[in-house]
Design a protein around this motif. Structure first.
Motif, mmCIF file in Angstrom:
data_model
loop_
_atom_site.group_PDB
_atom_site.id
_atom_site.type_symbol
_atom_site.label_atom_id
_atom_site.label_comp_id
_atom_site.label_asym_id
_atom_site.label_seq_id
_atom_site.Cartn_x
_atom_site.Cartn_y
_atom_site.Cartn_z
ATOM 1 N N ALA A 113 -8.643 5.626 6.076
ATOM 2 C CA ALA A 113 -8.695 7.035 5.680
ATOM 3 C C ALA A 113 -7.348 7.503 5.115
ATOM 4 C CB ALA A 113 -9.093 7.896 6.881
ATOM 5 N N LEU A 114 -6.246 7.117 5.762
ATOM 6 C CA LEU A 114 -4.931 7.516 5.272
ATOM 7 C C LEU A 114 -4.600 6.833 3.950
ATOM 8 C CD1 LEU A 114 -2.944 7.508 8.639
ATOM 9 C CD2 LEU A 114 -3.742 9.499 7.349
ATOM 10 N N HIS A 115 -4.977 5.574 3.820
ATOM 11 C CA HIS A 115 -4.747 4.846 2.570
ATOM 12 C C HIS A 115 -5.521 5.503 1.427
ATOM 13 C CE1 HIS A 115 -4.850 1.534 -0.361
ATOM 14 N NE2 HIS A 115 -3.773 1.080 0.242
ATOM 15 N N ALA A 116 -6.750 5.915 1.710
ATOM 16 C CA ALA A 116 -7.556 6.581 0.680
ATOM 17 C C ALA A 116 -6.928 7.911 0.264
ATOM 18 C CB ALA A 116 -8.980 6.797 1.192
ATOM 19 N N GLN A 117 -6.363 8.643 1.212
ATOM 20 C CA GLN A 117 -5.703 9.900 0.863
ATOM 21 C C GLN A 117 -4.466 9.653 -0.010
ATOM 22 O OE1 GLN A 117 -5.058 12.847 3.917
ATOM 23 N NE2 GLN A 117 -6.748 12.059 5.154
ATOM 24 N N LEU A 118 -3.735 8.578 0.270
ATOM 25 C CA LEU A 118 -2.592 8.228 -0.572
ATOM 26 C C LEU A 118 -3.044 7.901 -1.992
ATOM 27 C CD1 LEU A 118 -0.573 6.086 1.986
ATOM 28 C CD2 LEU A 118 0.178 8.244 0.966
ATOM 29 N N ASP A 119 -4.201 7.246 -2.108
ATOM 30 C CA ASP A 119 -4.761 6.980 -3.440
ATOM 31 C C ASP A 119 -5.010 8.272 -4.204
ATOM 32 O OD1 ASP A 119 -4.746 4.226 -3.389
ATOM 33 O OD2 ASP A 119 -6.792 4.045 -2.633
ATOM 34 N N GLU A 120 -5.334 9.337 -3.447
ATOM 35 C CA GLU A 120 -5.638 10.625 -4.077
ATOM 36 C C GLU A 120 -4.392 11.462 -4.321
ATOM 37 O OE1 GLU A 120 -8.355 12.238 -1.282
ATOM 38 O OE2 GLU A 120 -9.975 10.834 -1.775
ATOM 39 N N GLY A 121 -3.213 10.939 -3.972
ATOM 40 C CA GLY A 121 -1.974 11.644 -4.262
ATOM 41 C C GLY A 121 -1.293 12.264 -3.081
ATOM 42 N N GLY A 122 -1.765 12.007 -1.862
ATOM 43 C CA GLY A 122 -1.125 12.572 -0.684
ATOM 44 C C GLY A 122 0.164 11.845 -0.345
ATOM 45 N N THR A 123 1.027 12.520 0.429
ATOM 46 C CA THR A 123 2.275 11.905 0.862
ATOM 47 C C THR A 123 2.396 11.828 2.371
ATOM 48 O OG1 THR A 123 3.501 13.971 0.960
ATOM 49 C CG2 THR A 123 3.447 12.825 -1.166
ATOM 50 N N GLY A 124 1.855 12.795 3.078
ATOM 51 C CA GLY A 124 1.932 12.768 4.527
ATOM 52 C C GLY A 124 3.209 13.307 5.115
ATOM 53 N N PHE A 125 4.143 13.798 4.286
ATOM 54 C CA PHE A 125 5.422 14.228 4.801
ATOM 55 C C PHE A 125 5.608 15.729 4.617
ATOM 56 C CE2 PHE A 125 5.700 9.853 3.368
ATOM 57 C CZ PHE A 125 6.018 9.244 4.563
#
Length: 310
Positions: A113-125
């Motif tokens: 799920a987190l990897h998929a969000q990164l694919d969509e442009g998320g950073t998490g920070f």
């Protein structure tokens, strides 16, 4: 003429690490094929630009003796485009009959799920880290909970209620992301349950807990929040991992004997984690013998690095 001596020295180096009073010695028994199964021990290790990862998970003496499978799990991947490492650690609840499956599925689902969000442009920070977009940790936790629900339905062959999902696959979870930077790494993570995370300064053998510590004497808490329930708000931590520091994420099989880090267990791991050990050596260390500490142990470690891996 000298080869047998060198072989003997190598054998002694791999003898089990004993801390203080050892636990009883016995040959581990194979786990019964019920409620999921997995290897007695597993380890992983690799380096990406800016970060080095090591992880290991070993079956505890109690499960080895009673022919139960390891109920801990861990998972980590590199998001190629951003250079972010995505990771998770889980500890299936002993009250869950398929805890092994629950822990493994929760780790995979959270990382995916987190990897998929990164694919969509998320950073998490957080914005203080100059990020333009946040990862949605609640969404990742909910996806992991939904995955456990689907797994329980497959095991039961019918639609389960929440209580039935808990009885089958309840698990703790710590998951998050680490992004290398010019001066260490930026880390953001969340947890559900009583698994834990620390930063370690090996030079001073100092461990800094990133979440509230378990209450004294609360070795088997009955009120641990665990997936498939997603608490509100989520416990989370974000901060910077300085060069020379190590991020540690582990289950209570590691955290309980570690304590505040001032004892023999803390000294052992501070010494051996000053630089990344081989994955096999981390698993060997994690499988130490100490009286009364017989739970599964899982530890994931991340080191910032200043040069690209060879």
């Amino acid at each position: 003429m000298h080869r047998p001596q060198r072989q003997a020295e190598g054998t002694r180096a791999w003898q089990r690490v004993v801390i203080d009073v050892p636990g009883p010695w016995f040959e581990p028994t194979p786990p019964r094929v019920t409620g999921g199964t997995c290897p007695d021990a597993e380890c992983d290790g690799w380096s990406a630009p800016g970060l080095t990862l090591r992880s290991a998970s070993v079956r505890g003496e109690r499960h080895r003796y009673y022919r139960q499978p390891r109920q801990d799990a861990t998972c980590a991947v590199l998001h190629e485009e951003s250079g972010v490492v995505v990771f998770a650690v889980a500890d299936g609840l002993s009250s869950a009959s398929a805890a092994t499956i629950g822990a493994a599925e929760a780790c995979r689902a959270a990382v995916w799920a987190l990897h998929a969000q990164l694919d969509e442009g998320g950073t998490g920070f957080p914005t203080g880290f100059h990020a333009d977009f946040h990862l949605d940790f609640h969404a990742a936790a909910r996806y992991a909970a939904e995955t456990l629900h689907r797994q329980a339905a497959a095991l039961l062959r019918r639609e389960p209620g929440l209580a039935q999902v808990e009885e089958l696959v309840a698990t703790t979870l710590v998951a998050g992301v680490a992004r290398p930077g010019g001066h260490g790494a930026e880390v953001s993570l969340f947890r559900i349950g009583d698994s834990a995370a620390w930063t370690l300064d090996p030079a001073r053998a100092r461990y800094r807990p990133l979440f509230a510590a378990k209450a004294d004497g609360d070795l088997v808490p009955t009120s641990v929040a665990a997936l498939p329930r997603v608490p509100e708000p989520l416990e989370r931590w974000s901060g910077r991992l300085a060069p020379g520091e190590v991020l540690l994420v582990g289950t209570d099989g590691f955290g309980d004997p570690l304590g505040d880090g001032d004892g023999q267990v803390g000294a052992l791991f501070a010494e051996h984690l000053a630089v990344p050990p081989s994955p096999l050596w981390l698993a060997h260390l994690l499988d130490f013998s100490r009286e009364t500490f017989d739970d599964d142990r899982t530890l994931l470690a991340l080191w910032p690095r200043s040069e690209a891996p060879r």
